[in-house]
Every structure is written in structure tokens, then in C-alpha cells.
Design an enzyme around this catalytic site. Structure first.
Site, PDB file in Angstrom:
ATOM      1  N   GLU A 259     -49.072   6.173  -2.358  1.00  0.00           N
ATOM      2  CA  GLU A 259     -49.082   4.903  -3.094  1.00  0.00           C
ATOM      3  C   GLU A 259     -48.482   3.773  -2.264  1.00  0.00           C
ATOM      4  O   GLU A 259     -47.389   3.923  -1.702  1.00  0.00           O
ATOM      5  CB  GLU A 259     -48.287   5.035  -4.391  1.00  0.00           C
ATOM      6  N   THR A 279     -54.469   8.458 -10.695  1.00  0.00           N
ATOM      7  CA  THR A 279     -55.423   7.357 -10.458  1.00  0.00           C
ATOM      8  C   THR A 279     -56.678   7.854  -9.728  1.00  0.00           C
ATOM      9  O   THR A 279     -57.712   7.201  -9.748  1.00  0.00           O
ATOM     10  CB  THR A 279     -54.792   6.224  -9.624  1.00  0.00           C
TER      11      THR A 279
END
Ligand SMILES: Nc1ncnc2c1ncn2[C@@H]1O[C@H](COP(=O)(O)OP(=O)(O)OP(=O)(O)O)[C@@H](O)[C@H]1O
Ligand SMILES: NCC(=O)N[C@@H]1O[C@H](COP(=O)([O-])[O-])[C@@H](O)[C@H]1O
Ligand SMILES: [Mg+2]
Length: 386
Positions: A259, A279
Site C-alpha cells: 500500500e 482491495t
């Protein structure tokens, strides 16, 4: 029965559920473990074990009973010292016991990334009481983000804008932390332009990246994601270089969700999962090999294509509104009418904001895919029977 391999899956949520499908397509025998029965992945696995992943004795028992070829963590909160022992004894922990150990707590991975590997991160400091929280906030400045060192999906996380809010944020973090350490990270709030997950596959022949995934979060939890998301060449190069550094250091084979926050050309490392990322559920429709397929292949030592592409696609979460142990769903046909797809995780109970399903859509561009996925998610109605 004969299988290609035996997998002990530690954590059996929605990500595990999709991983089970991918692994079973490759002939694996999967034992799904979690702290509650009928967890999403258990419903599809060959066998199940119900125990807390933080219970080291039960964890060892499960490994000794099933003698897995691969131990695959699916959540952060695991008694990782036992994983390290099992690895020593010859078991394969995915991607490595060291990766599981360092990512279980935010402080360990942050110290590695910022201090040892020299990655760019937000300013941060740790605290174990309110006094230290106040001192840490002096160091980072306001606003700051306070998170328990052991938590995920935004649990116990809050953004503090004034000194008066620090106490409430500390109490909230303490009330929602997992594990046994009363410790938080206080991070400088990054006013980013956008944030991404860079799915990074470390496999026997090297490291490869999926096209970046954009996402939007609320309450520290993901609401929608889309792929590909546009990035300048400079920004993507920086992100890939940092991701490569950190996965090479953690070692082992598997897919990682790395991330980053992006502000202009500045790329700031946030954290990573040494396993498929929430995600990344968008890859269920955007990529020919999903993040779960890639994880399964990398783990089993199977080939990974030399280039990974994504068609424009999006995912939008379906969240519960309240507590219930009697759930039903309506509106799937309406949700799918415009071409979207729906995954229901079939969790046995709900609580406010618990992720119960996801809507997936492809389109000519990601804006259109996001709209389609959001509309579809809104059309699914959860019915609470109690
Ligand atoms: N320092 C920060 N500045 C600005 N926003 C932040 C910061 N830290 C976290 N956030 C926001 O909160 C989200 C969740 O934070 P983070 O990824 O650290 O939590 P998490 O609980 O580990 O979530 P997950 O397990 O879903 O990845 C981030 O994706 C980002 O949107
Ligand atoms: N950000 C991490 C993440 O999304 N993890 C996924 O959520 C499950 C827990 O859900 P639950 O809290 O609803 O049981 C985990 O098992 C994993 O699949
Ligand atoms: Mg995160």
C-alpha cells in the site's frame, strides 16, 4: 484421494474463500481454520479446524495433525512465534514466517521499511499510554492518525485533528485492538492525492507487479477499488522499487498487497499484506489470473506469466448495517441486471459495517466500472431475521 498438495489456511474470511477456490482448481486439499465455525472459506474447503489463530498450542496441533505442504496465513493476528518454530522444523510458511511475524504488528513492518530499508513513510512514533500519545502527536503534528499496532480493516483507527481528540482516539484504539499489546502507532496524516495497492508477486523466477489498484477508504476500511489506476511513470517506478525491496527482504513466495499514498510525484509507503489484499478483489474480474490464482501459483512453485494486465474494472463492498445471526439476501437479480457480478461471502453473522459481499464490474473505463459496481452493491439488500 490424491491431491497435488495439502494447505493449512490460517484465517477463513472472504479472501481465504477465493484462495480456496484457486487452490482447489490446482488440485490442493485445503484445511480452513478460523476462530468461528462456518467461516466463508470453511464452506468450500475439504476440512476445517475451529480455534483462535492466536492459540499457539492449537495452531501446532493443527499443523501436526494435517502435515500441510504449505501453511498459508490469511489474517494478521496469528501466534507467529509458532509459525517460526514450525518453519524451523521443516514446514513451509507462506510467504515466510518472518513475513508473517513482521507484518502482524504495524511497528515491526514500519521499523523495517523506514529504518532498515530506507523507504519513504509518514512521520510516526509509537505510544503505550496517553502521555506517550500526546508526545507522539507533538512529533508528528496534527492531524495525525492513531491505530492499534495489531488491527486490520481500520479497526480502532481514528484521525485526530485537535489535541482535545487524542484521549478519545487512544481509548478507541485500546477498545478495538487485537492481541495482547496495548500499543498504538501515531502517524502524521498524509494529505495524499490518491492511494494505491500494488499487488506484487514474488515467485521462483522473480518479482512481478499487477497494474496498480486505486481505492477509496472510509473509517479505515475499503469501500471501492478499481484497476488500473493512472500513475506517472516516475510514481509507478518508485512504488515498484519500494515494493521489490520490501518483498525481497521478507522473502518466500506468494502475492503481497503493498500500500502506498501518492502526492504529486512523491510515493509514500504505508503498509503491506503478505497475502491477497481486500482491495485486490477487483482482480476477480479485471485479470485473467486473479490475485488468488497468482498467490496459489506462486506458493506452489508454478509459472507466473511475464506480464500481468488488467481490463478496466471496479469492486464495491456490500456492508451490513447491524448485528444479526439470521441473514438473507435480496436484490441479486437487480444488482446483476446491468452486467455486474456479485459475490456473497455467506458469513454466519453480521455486525455494523461488516463486509458481507462485494459487487464487481468491468466497463470501457474505470469511472464507468466504479459507477456500475456501486449501483450493483446498493441494489443488494441484506435481510436481518433477528
Ligand atoms: N497516515 C495516514 N494519512 C492519511 N490517511 C491514512 C493514514 N494512515 C491510514 N490512512 C487511511 O486509512 C486507511 C487504512 O489504514 P491502514 O491500511 O493503515 O489500516 P488497516 O487497518 O491495516 O487496513 P487494512 O487491513 O484494510 O489494510 C488507509 O488506506 C488510508 O486511506
Ligand atoms: N483488510 C483485511 C481483510 O479484508 N481481511 C479479510 O477479512 C476477513 C475478516 O473479516 P471479518 O472481520 O468480517 O470476520 C479476513 O479473514 C480476510 O478474509
Ligand atoms: Mg491497509
Amino acid at each position: 484421494m490424491s491431491h497435488t498438495s495439502t494447505i493449512l489456511l490460517l484465517g477463513s474470511g472472504e479472501l481465504g474463500r477465493e484462495f480456496v477456490i484457486s487452490a482447489k482448481r490446482l488440485g490442493a486439499y485445503v484445511v480452513a481454520c478460523d476462530s468461528y465455525d462456518d467461516a466463508p472459506a470453511m464452506q468450500l474447503a475439504d476440512a476445517r479446524e475451529v480455534f483462535s489463530m492466536l492459540d499457539g498450542e492449537r495452531l501446532r496441533e493443527a499443523a501436526e495433525k494435517h502435515r500441510p505442504d504449505y501453511i498459508v496465513p490469511e489474517i494478521e493476528a496469528i501466534r507467529t512465534s509458532v509459525l517460526a518454530e514450525l518453519e524451523e522444523e521443516g514446514f513451509t510458511v507462506v510467504p515466510s514466517a518472518r513475513a508473517a511475524q513482521l507484518t502482524m504488528n504495524r511497528d515491526a513492518i514500519r521499523d523495517l521499511a523506514a529504518n532498515e530499508l530506507g523507504l519513504v513513510t509518514s512521520k510516526y512514533r509509537y505510544a503505550k499510554n496517553l502521555e506517550e500519545v500526546k508526545a507522539a502527536a507533538q512529533h508528528t503534528g496534527l492531524p495525525c492518525v492513531i491505530k492499534p499496532v495489531m488491527s486490520s480493516s481500520g479497526k480502532g483507527q481514528s484521525t485526530v485533528r485537535s489535541e482535545a481528540g487524542l484521549e478519545e482516539a487512544w481509548d478507541y484504539a485500546c477498545a478495538n485492538m487485537r492481541g495482547d499489546r496495548q500499543r498504538v502507532i501515531v502517524e502524521q496524516f498524509v494529505d495524499f492525492d490518491y492511494e494505491i495497492t500494488l499487488l506484487t508477486v514474488r515467485h521462483k523466477d522473480g518479482v512481478i507487479f499487477c497494474p496498480p489498484i486505486g481505492h477509496r477508504q472510509e473509517r479505515g476500511d475499503y469501500q471501492e477499488s478499481w484497476q488500473p489506476t493512472p500513475m506517472s511513470d516516475t510514481a509507478i517506478d518508485k512504488a515498484q522499487e519500494m515494493a521489490r525491496k520490501v518483498v525481497d527482504d521478507l522473502g518466500g513466495y506468494g502475492l503481497f498487497g503493498v500500500e502506498f499514498f501518492v502526492r504529486g510525484e512523491e510515493v509514500i509507503f504505508s503498509e503491506l499484506s503478505p497475502r491477497p489484499h481486500d482491495t485486490g478483489m477487483v482482480t476477480l474480474v479485471s485479470q485473467n489470473l486473479t490475485e488468488f490464482d497468482l498467490h496459489a501459483r506462486a506458493v506452489m512453485g508454478l509459472p507466473i506469466p511475464g506480464e500481468l494486465r488488467a481490463r478496466p474494472a471496479a469492486s464495491a463492498v456490500i456492508l451490513a448495517e447491524r448485528d444479526s445471526a439470521s441473514l438473507a439476501y435480496e436484490g441479486l437479480a437487480e444488482a446483476m441486471a446491468d452486467g455486474a457480478d456479485i459475490r456473497i461471502f455467506a458469513k454466519p453473522t453480521s455486525r455494523p459495517y461488516r463486509r458481507m459481499g462485494v459487487a464487481l464490474a468491468t466497463a470501457g473505463d474505470t469511472d464507468e466500472a466504479r459507477r456500475k459496481a456501486r449501483d450493483a452493491a446498493h441494489r443488494v439488500r441484506i435481510l436481518y431475521g433477528d
